[in-house]
Write a protein that holds these residues in place. Structure first.
Motif, PDB file in Angstrom:
ATOM      1  N   TYR A 242      12.022 -13.536  -8.016  1.00 32.04           N
ATOM      2  CA  TYR A 242      10.984 -13.091  -7.164  1.00 32.04           C
ATOM      3  C   TYR A 242       9.715 -13.500  -7.998  1.00 32.04           C
ATOM      4  O   TYR A 242       9.715 -13.338  -8.861  1.00 32.04           O
ATOM      5  CB  TYR A 242      11.073 -11.651  -6.843  1.00 32.04           C
ATOM      6  CG  TYR A 242      12.188 -11.201  -6.201  1.00 32.04           C
ATOM      7  CD1 TYR A 242      12.383 -11.449  -4.718  1.00 32.04           C
ATOM      8  CD2 TYR A 242      13.651 -10.883  -6.828  1.00 32.04           C
ATOM      9  CE1 TYR A 242      13.678 -11.055  -3.869  1.00 32.04           C
ATOM     10  CE2 TYR A 242      14.459 -10.299  -6.205  1.00 32.04           C
ATOM     11  CZ  TYR A 242      14.736 -10.507  -4.717  1.00 32.04           C
ATOM     12  OH  TYR A 242      15.900 -10.074  -4.233  1.00 32.04           O
TER      13      TYR A 242
ATOM     14  N   THR B  84       5.711 -12.903  -8.145  1.00 34.42           N
ATOM     15  CA  THR B  84       4.523 -11.705  -7.537  1.00 34.42           C
ATOM     16  C   THR B  84       3.456 -12.174  -8.261  1.00 34.42           C
ATOM     17  O   THR B  84       3.504 -12.649  -9.068  1.00 34.42           O
ATOM     18  CB  THR B  84       5.053 -10.351  -7.667  1.00 34.42           C
ATOM     19  OG1 THR B  84       5.271 -10.041  -8.932  1.00 34.42           O
ATOM     20  CG2 THR B  84       6.452 -10.169  -6.839  1.00 34.42           C
TER      21      THR B  84
ATOM     22  N   PRO C 150      13.810  -7.002  -7.528  1.00 33.12           N
ATOM     23  CA  PRO C 150      13.377  -7.254  -5.857  1.00 33.12           C
ATOM     24  C   PRO C 150      11.967  -6.315  -6.068  1.00 33.12           C
ATOM     25  O   PRO C 150      11.991  -5.224  -6.693  1.00 33.12           O
ATOM     26  CB  PRO C 150      14.361  -6.411  -5.128  1.00 33.12           C
ATOM     27  CG  PRO C 150      15.632  -6.671  -6.018  1.00 33.12           C
ATOM     28  CD  PRO C 150      15.212  -6.400  -7.334  1.00 33.12           C
TER      29      PRO C 150
ATOM     30  N   LYS D 105       8.986  -3.804  -4.592  1.00 31.57           N
ATOM     31  CA  LYS D 105       9.074  -2.676  -3.730  1.00 31.57           C
ATOM     32  C   LYS D 105       8.581  -2.741  -2.397  1.00 31.57           C
ATOM     33  O   LYS D 105       7.903  -3.779  -1.991  1.00 31.57           O
ATOM     34  CB  LYS D 105       8.077  -1.584  -4.354  1.00 31.57           C
ATOM     35  CG  LYS D 105       8.637  -1.139  -5.771  1.00 31.57           C
ATOM     36  CD  LYS D 105       7.463  -0.246  -6.438  1.00 31.57           C
ATOM     37  CE  LYS D 105       7.930   0.213  -7.803  1.00 31.57           C
ATOM     38  NZ  LYS D 105       7.002   0.737  -8.773  1.00 31.57           N
ATOM     39  N   GLU D 106       8.909  -1.936  -1.527  1.00 29.71           N
ATOM     40  CA  GLU D 106       8.539  -2.029   0.012  1.00 29.71           C
ATOM     41  C   GLU D 106       7.209  -2.147   0.145  1.00 29.71           C
ATOM     42  O   GLU D 106       6.319  -1.622  -0.602  1.00 29.71           O
ATOM     43  CB  GLU D 106       9.039  -0.929   0.812  1.00 29.71           C
ATOM     44  CG  GLU D 106      10.620  -1.018   1.115  1.00 29.71           C
ATOM     45  CD  GLU D 106      10.928   0.030   2.286  1.00 29.71           C
ATOM     46  OE1 GLU D 106      10.216   0.141   3.107  1.00 29.71           O
ATOM     47  OE2 GLU D 106      11.980   0.683   2.301  1.00 29.71           O
ATOM     48  N   GLY D 107       6.835  -3.219   1.002  1.00 26.45           N
ATOM     49  CA  GLY D 107       5.146  -3.374   1.005  1.00 26.45           C
ATOM     50  C   GLY D 107       4.384  -4.419   0.055  1.00 26.45           C
ATOM     51  O   GLY D 107       3.353  -4.588   0.202  1.00 26.45           O
ATOM     52  N   GLU D 108       5.308  -4.720  -0.969  1.00 30.00           N
ATOM     53  CA  GLU D 108       4.446  -5.473  -1.913  1.00 30.00           C
ATOM     54  C   GLU D 108       4.867  -7.141  -1.444  1.00 30.00           C
ATOM     55  O   GLU D 108       6.041  -7.251  -1.153  1.00 30.00           O
ATOM     56  CB  GLU D 108       5.108  -5.370  -3.254  1.00 30.00           C
ATOM     57  CG  GLU D 108       4.771  -4.270  -3.999  1.00 30.00           C
ATOM     58  CD  GLU D 108       5.201  -4.056  -5.367  1.00 30.00           C
ATOM     59  OE1 GLU D 108       6.037  -4.842  -6.007  1.00 30.00           O
ATOM     60  OE2 GLU D 108       4.836  -3.045  -6.033  1.00 30.00           O
ATOM     61  N   GLU D 109       3.891  -7.786  -1.879  1.00 29.70           N
ATOM     62  CA  GLU D 109       4.045  -9.337  -1.428  1.00 29.70           C
ATOM     63  C   GLU D 109       4.637 -10.013  -2.401  1.00 29.70           C
ATOM     64  O   GLU D 109       4.623  -9.734  -3.596  1.00 29.70           O
ATOM     65  CB  GLU D 109       2.716  -9.986  -1.162  1.00 29.70           C
ATOM     66  CG  GLU D 109       2.126  -9.671   0.298  1.00 29.70           C
ATOM     67  CD  GLU D 109       0.965 -10.634   0.381  1.00 29.70           C
ATOM     68  OE1 GLU D 109       1.012 -11.732  -0.049  1.00 29.70           O
ATOM     69  OE2 GLU D 109      -0.188 -10.112   0.906  1.00 29.70           O
ATOM     70  N   SER D 110       5.681 -10.745  -2.236  1.00 31.93           N
ATOM     71  CA  SER D 110       6.433 -11.625  -3.016  1.00 31.93           C
ATOM     72  C   SER D 110       7.062 -12.921  -2.227  1.00 31.93           C
ATOM     73  O   SER D 110       7.162 -13.136  -1.054  1.00 31.93           O
ATOM     74  CB  SER D 110       7.544 -10.684  -3.827  1.00 31.93           C
ATOM     75  OG  SER D 110       8.739 -10.590  -2.800  1.00 31.93           O
TER      76      SER D 110
END
Length: 188
Positions: free
Chosen positions: A18, A20, A33, A35-40
């Motif tokens: 990933y 980021t 992976p 976290k929810e809501g983070e752009e990647s």
């Protein structure tokens, strides 16, 4: 079947990378992976990096072989040291050291093989032994001494011996000085 699926899944999971961007604007690549809501962005990896270490030669000591013009029937030449000598102190040197510390430096050709050791003898008695060519003795008695070094293998067999050197250690005598009485004042 379940095991094959687990192995396939873990190999596939290990190849997911990933990309980021952190708060400071640094680009970060990771196999964790987001976290929810983070752009990647998921980066495609064809095969994971692998490393195959080179084969390691056995640690045993072998004699040095000399190529005899391609003659495979020649006996291997046995190893021997060509030169061993104490280079410091020099022969018949006067060493001035009140604490009695004397450093011995040894010259050895070729270099010391793995497993071999240098043994320092002072007045015929072993003092120190190790895989080094420099030794320091402390609190050596003043006077004239003889020093020799031996090169020994890991079984303790003496491979070669240096010529002896003689040195003279000069130390200040530790005897107290007699106290002189002060002259008395004489009155007339």
């Amino acid at each position: 079947m379940i095991c094959a699926f687990c192995i396939s899944f873990s190999a596939q999971a290990a190849t997911r990378i990933y990309k980021t961007v952190d708060a400071q604007g640094n680009v970060v690549f990771t196999d964790v992976p987001p976290k929810e809501g983070e752009e990647s962005q998921q980066v495609a990896v064809e095969t994971p990096n692998t490393f195959e270490p080179a084969a390691v030669a056995p640690q045993g000591r072998e004699p040095w072989n000399v190529d005899d013009a391609g003659n495979d029937t020649a006996e291997p030449e046995t190893f021997s040291y060509t030169s061993v000598a104490i280079v410091s102190p020099t022969n018949d040197e006067a060493v001035r050291e009140n604490a009695g510390n004397v450093t011995f430096d040894v010259s050895l050709e070729p270099e010391l093989r793995t497993g071999d050791k240098v043994r320092l003898l002072l007045d015929g008695m072993p003092e120190q032994e190790g895989p080094q060519t420099s030794f320091m003795l402390t609190n050596v008695d003043r006077g004239t001494h003889s020093a020799t070094v031996e090169v020994v293998d890991d079984a303790g067999k003496v491979l070669t011996v240096s010529d002896p050197i003689t040195f003279h250690l000069l130390r200040v005598a530790a005897a107290p000085r007699p106290v002189q009485p002060l002259p008395r004042n004489q009155s007339n």
